[in-house]
Design an enzyme around this catalytic site. Structure first.
Site, PDB file in Angstrom:
ATOM      1  N   LYS A  25       0.037  50.498  68.226  1.00 24.10           N
ATOM      2  CA  LYS A  25       0.003  49.029  68.121  1.00 24.10           C
ATOM      3  C   LYS A  25      -1.432  48.505  68.192  1.00 24.10           C
ATOM      4  CE  LYS A  25       0.862  46.216  71.847  1.00 24.10           C
ATOM      5  NZ  LYS A  25      -0.214  45.222  71.989  1.00 24.10           N
ATOM      6  N   ASN A  26      -2.171  48.960  69.206  1.00 25.77           N
ATOM      7  CA  ASN A  26      -3.496  48.381  69.419  1.00 25.77           C
ATOM      8  C   ASN A  26      -4.561  48.959  68.488  1.00 25.77           C
ATOM      9  OD1 ASN A  26      -2.362  46.731  71.254  1.00 25.77           O
ATOM     10  ND2 ASN A  26      -3.104  47.824  73.062  1.00 25.77           N
ATOM     11  N   CYS A 119       0.744  38.331  76.248  1.00 24.96           N
ATOM     12  CA  CYS A 119       1.283  38.776  77.526  1.00 24.96           C
ATOM     13  C   CYS A 119       0.600  38.054  78.676  1.00 24.96           C
ATOM     14  CB  CYS A 119       1.065  40.276  77.678  1.00 24.96           C
ATOM     15  SG  CYS A 119       2.098  41.225  76.567  1.00 24.96           S
ATOM     16  N   ARG A 124      -7.021  35.167  80.736  1.00 24.96           N
ATOM     17  CA  ARG A 124      -7.589  35.966  79.641  1.00 24.96           C
ATOM     18  C   ARG A 124      -8.545  35.081  78.838  1.00 24.96           C
ATOM     19  NH1 ARG A 124      -2.920  39.633  76.910  1.00 24.96           N
ATOM     20  NH2 ARG A 124      -4.651  40.988  76.362  1.00 24.96           N
ATOM     21  N   ASP A 309      -2.660  49.754  80.483  1.00 19.47           N
ATOM     22  CA  ASP A 309      -1.358  49.619  79.816  1.00 19.47           C
ATOM     23  C   ASP A 309      -0.345  50.656  80.302  1.00 19.47           C
ATOM     24  OD1 ASP A 309      -2.324  47.522  78.378  1.00 19.47           O
ATOM     25  OD2 ASP A 309      -2.656  48.631  76.526  1.00 19.47           O
ATOM     26  N   ARG A 402       7.807  44.236  70.882  1.00 20.99           N
ATOM     27  CA  ARG A 402       6.454  43.951  70.359  1.00 20.99           C
ATOM     28  C   ARG A 402       5.633  45.234  70.255  1.00 20.99           C
ATOM     29  NH1 ARG A 402       3.211  39.547  73.422  1.00 20.99           N
ATOM     30  NH2 ARG A 402       1.747  40.404  71.925  1.00 20.99           N
TER      31      ARG A 402
HETATM   32  N1  EPU Z   1     -12.170  39.255  79.118  1.00 24.32           N
HETATM   33  C1  EPU Z   1     -12.908  38.144  79.458  1.00 24.32           C
HETATM   34  N2  EPU Z   1     -13.452  37.397  78.450  1.00 24.32           N
HETATM   35  C2  EPU Z   1     -13.255  37.722  77.134  1.00 24.32           C
HETATM   36  C3  EPU Z   1     -12.510  38.855  76.805  1.00 24.32           C
HETATM   37  C4  EPU Z   1     -11.969  39.614  77.824  1.00 24.32           C
HETATM   38  O1  EPU Z   1     -13.076  37.830  80.627  1.00 24.32           O
HETATM   39  O2  EPU Z   1     -13.760  36.988  76.278  1.00 24.32           O
HETATM   40  C5  EPU Z   1     -11.588  40.066  80.200  1.00 24.32           C
HETATM   41  C6  EPU Z   1     -10.075  40.113  80.215  1.00 24.32           C
HETATM   42  O3  EPU Z   1      -9.519  38.961  80.810  1.00 24.32           O
HETATM   43  C7  EPU Z   1      -9.799  41.375  80.980  1.00 24.32           C
HETATM   44  C8  EPU Z   1     -10.949  42.289  80.527  1.00 24.32           C
HETATM   45  O4  EPU Z   1     -11.930  41.422  79.987  1.00 24.32           O
HETATM   46  O5  EPU Z   1      -9.885  41.149  82.328  1.00 24.32           O
HETATM   47  C9  EPU Z   1     -10.587  43.316  79.489  1.00 24.32           C
HETATM   48  O6  EPU Z   1      -9.878  42.696  78.439  1.00 24.32           O
HETATM   49  P1  EPU Z   1     -10.007  43.147  76.926  1.00 24.32           P
HETATM   50  O7  EPU Z   1     -10.654  42.037  76.169  1.00 24.32           O
HETATM   51  O8  EPU Z   1     -10.557  44.513  76.819  1.00 24.32           O
HETATM   52  O9  EPU Z   1      -8.471  43.161  76.539  1.00 24.32           O
HETATM   53  P2  EPU Z   1      -7.924  42.781  75.120  1.00 24.32           P
HETATM   54  O10 EPU Z   1      -8.886  43.231  74.104  1.00 24.32           O
HETATM   55  O11 EPU Z   1      -7.454  41.370  75.114  1.00 24.32           O
HETATM   56  C10 EPU Z   1      -6.676  45.020  74.637  1.00 24.32           C
HETATM   57  C11 EPU Z   1      -5.261  45.421  74.371  1.00 24.32           C
HETATM   58  C12 EPU Z   1      -4.457  45.268  75.657  1.00 24.32           C
HETATM   59  C13 EPU Z   1      -5.087  46.167  76.726  1.00 24.32           C
HETATM   60  C14 EPU Z   1      -6.566  45.784  76.926  1.00 24.32           C
HETATM   61  C15 EPU Z   1      -7.298  46.684  77.892  1.00 24.32           C
HETATM   62  C16 EPU Z   1      -4.977  44.847  72.047  1.00 24.32           C
HETATM   63  C17 EPU Z   1      -4.352  43.983  71.025  1.00 24.32           C
HETATM   64  N3  EPU Z   1      -4.712  44.560  73.318  1.00 24.32           N
HETATM   65  O12 EPU Z   1      -6.619  43.669  75.072  1.00 24.32           O
HETATM   66  O13 EPU Z   1      -3.160  45.727  75.368  1.00 24.32           O
HETATM   67  O14 EPU Z   1      -4.394  46.002  77.940  1.00 24.32           O
HETATM   68  O15 EPU Z   1      -7.239  45.854  75.649  1.00 24.32           O
HETATM   69  O16 EPU Z   1      -7.238  47.997  77.469  1.00 24.32           O
HETATM   70  O17 EPU Z   1      -5.683  45.781  71.704  1.00 24.32           O
HETATM   71  C18 EPU Z   1      -0.805  45.812  75.521  1.00 24.32           C
HETATM   72  O18 EPU Z   1      -0.814  46.523  74.511  1.00 24.32           O
HETATM   73  O19 EPU Z   1       0.228  45.630  76.209  1.00 24.32           O
HETATM   74  C19 EPU Z   1      -2.045  45.131  75.925  1.00 24.32           C
HETATM   75  C20 EPU Z   1      -2.063  44.108  76.753  1.00 24.32           C
END
Ligand code: EPU
Length: 422
Positions: A25-26, A119, A124, A309, A402
């Site tokens: 998915k990711n 989620c 976030r 995850d 999802r």
């Molecule tokens: N963060 C910030 N500011 C930003 C972006 C991120 O503070 O502008 C923080 C987040 O709040 C969090 C940390 O940085 O505390 C890491 O978040 P990251 O941005 O890496 O997460 P993401 O890119 O939104 C992806 C996956 C998530 C997975 C995380 C961590 C996708 C679509 N989603 O999210 O997957 O948990 O990386 O590995 O790739 C899931 O599949 O269930 C899922 C939530």
């Protein structure tokens, strides 16, 4: 609203057989977004049948693009994308919608979008994205309803230091940078296998990217074209890890195949530390539930550390370990909330603060009615239901859909008693 109804094994080990892992998915979501910087028709294979793929395809179509799904193939034609405003309803349902911001800004000079939803894992924010786009010359404005970024002459080259290694920000900037006017260097980049998969897709399309999989990534301008053959989506390491944990919980020989074990080192190490016998092959892993599970101290971490995850499924496994385990969740501040429902099922868990819990075992879980709060906790509740005694009903099946393709059918094929009801 659909739910899963599970008749638990009451601590037994009835599951046996093989389960194939689908495309990640990711990885597919950022690669679909990356396909929108290519001015030709691109084709992907091993695309999972999960609802997030459909939702992102709809978003691309609402922007004017064309997508076509046949079996595990997906084509994306972004040449007709002219709109720069993301669909409000869909964007508010899916955090991954943020992946489309970079391509739109880089290609069309502007993007407007609401705060991306998805989620509920705690706060976030999107500051890493906004700061990065500013570094590449974009102007930023916000109203109560939306954010707008503009760069009428396109993005310029530059260096971006991420204050934390965000996965989707790394993917978004790598993708957008392929259309920038100069070289872009990303520092403190995320190193997840899905980041490497996005770079591999872009490279197959002619991009000049160096360093993906390390903290420093450099992207130099280069013309893009469609990759010459369909690009396969990498196996889903989170799905693989979920099935491995299920095998450790209730398996009498569960083989998880079509995987890349090199993406699963942290999970393999955690399970081995808990006394779980694993037979690791080139593209498969066989798992048996041990007679005695050892407790474990788990700390989530960016790759190559233990993935957040897979924290909730591991929390369920810890309820069956003999002694006190600990979970330290370092990525999201809402990702231990599911533990209160496990307590309702009979688990002995103390939540000390949003980032730390201790789990004392072994406890016999009891079937209950619970609602999954997100994709991964929903799956964890299904695992808890399989281990528990009695009947468990897990609501919000749509959240599990999802990220997991036909989950009940695949669990049934391993011998689990689970059905979907409306
Ligand atoms: N963060 C910030 N500011 C930003 C972006 C991120 O503070 O502008 C923080 C987040 O709040 C969090 C940390 O940085 O505390 C890491 O978040 P990251 O941005 O890496 O997460 P993401 O890119 O939104 C992806 C996956 C998530 C997975 C995380 C961590 C996708 C679509 N989603 O999210 O997957 O948990 O990386 O590995 O790739 C899931 O599949 O269930 C899922 C939530």
């Amino acid at each position: 609203m659909q739910s899963f109804v599970i008749q638990g094994a009451g601590g037994g080990r009835p599951l046996k057989g093989s389960v194939r892992v689908g495309g990640m998915k990711n990885a597919v979501l950022p690669i679909m977004a990356a396909a929108t910087v290519v001015d030709e028709v691109t084709e992907l294979s091993n695309v999972p049948s999960i609802s997030d793929v459909g939702a992102l395809a709809s978003m691309i179509e609402l922007l004017g693009g064309v997508t076509d799904r046949r079996g595990d193939r997906l084509t994306i034609d972004a040449r007709t994308i002219l709109k720069t405003e993301l669909d409000d309803t869909l964007a508010k349902k899916m955090r991954a919608s943020v992946l489309l911001t970079g391509p739109l800004l880089a290609r069309l000079g502007s993007v407007t979008f609401p705060h991306p939803g998805g989620c509920v894992l705690g706060s976030r924010p999107i500051d890493v994205f906004v700061n990065g786009f500013k570094k590449l010359g974009a102007e930023y404005a916000e109203t109560e309803e939306s954010y707008t970024l503009t760069a009428p002459n396109g993005l310029r080259g530059g260096s971006i230091f991420f204050r934390l290694p965000s996965v989707t920000a790394t993917e978004t900037f790598m993708t957008a940078a392929t259309l920038a006017r100069g070289t872009v260097t990303l520092y403190n980049a995320a190193m997840e296998p899905e980041v490497v998969a996005v770079a591999d897709f872009l490279r197959a399309a002619g991009a000049d990217i160096e360093g993906a999989g390390s903290p420093t990534i450099t992207i130099r301008p280069s013309p893009l074209r469609a990759p010459s053959s369909p690009v396969p989506i990498i196996p889903d390491r989170i799905e693989a890890g979920s099935f491995m944990i299920l095998g450790a919980l209730a398996g009498d020989g569960v083989t998880v195949f079509n995987i890349d074990p090199s993406h699963l080192s942290a999970v393999i190490d955690a399970l081995e530390s808990m006394n779980v016998p694993l037979d690791v092959g080139d593209t498969s892993i066989t798992v048996h539930a041990p007679a005695h599970l050892r407790p474990y101290e788990l700390k989530t971490h960016e790759h190559p550390g233990y993935p957040t995850d897979l924290q909730a499924p591991m929390g369920v496994l810890m309820t069956q370990a003999e002694g006190e385990s600990a979970i330290i969740e370092t990525i999201f501040d809402g990702r231990l909330n599911y533990t209160s429902d496990l307590v309702r099922m009979g688990a002995d868990i103390q939540l000390w603060h949003p980032h730390k819990a201790t789990v004392r075992g072994r406890t016999m879980l009891k079937g209950r009615e619970i609602d999954g709060p997100d994709i991964r906790a929903g799956l964890a509740f299904i695992l808890a239901g399989i281990a528990a005694e009695g009947e468990t009903k897990v609501g919000n099946a749509h959240l599990v859909d999802r990220g997991y393709e036909h989950i009940e059918e695949r669990l049934q094929s391993l011998g689990a008693s689970i059905v979907r009801i409306s």
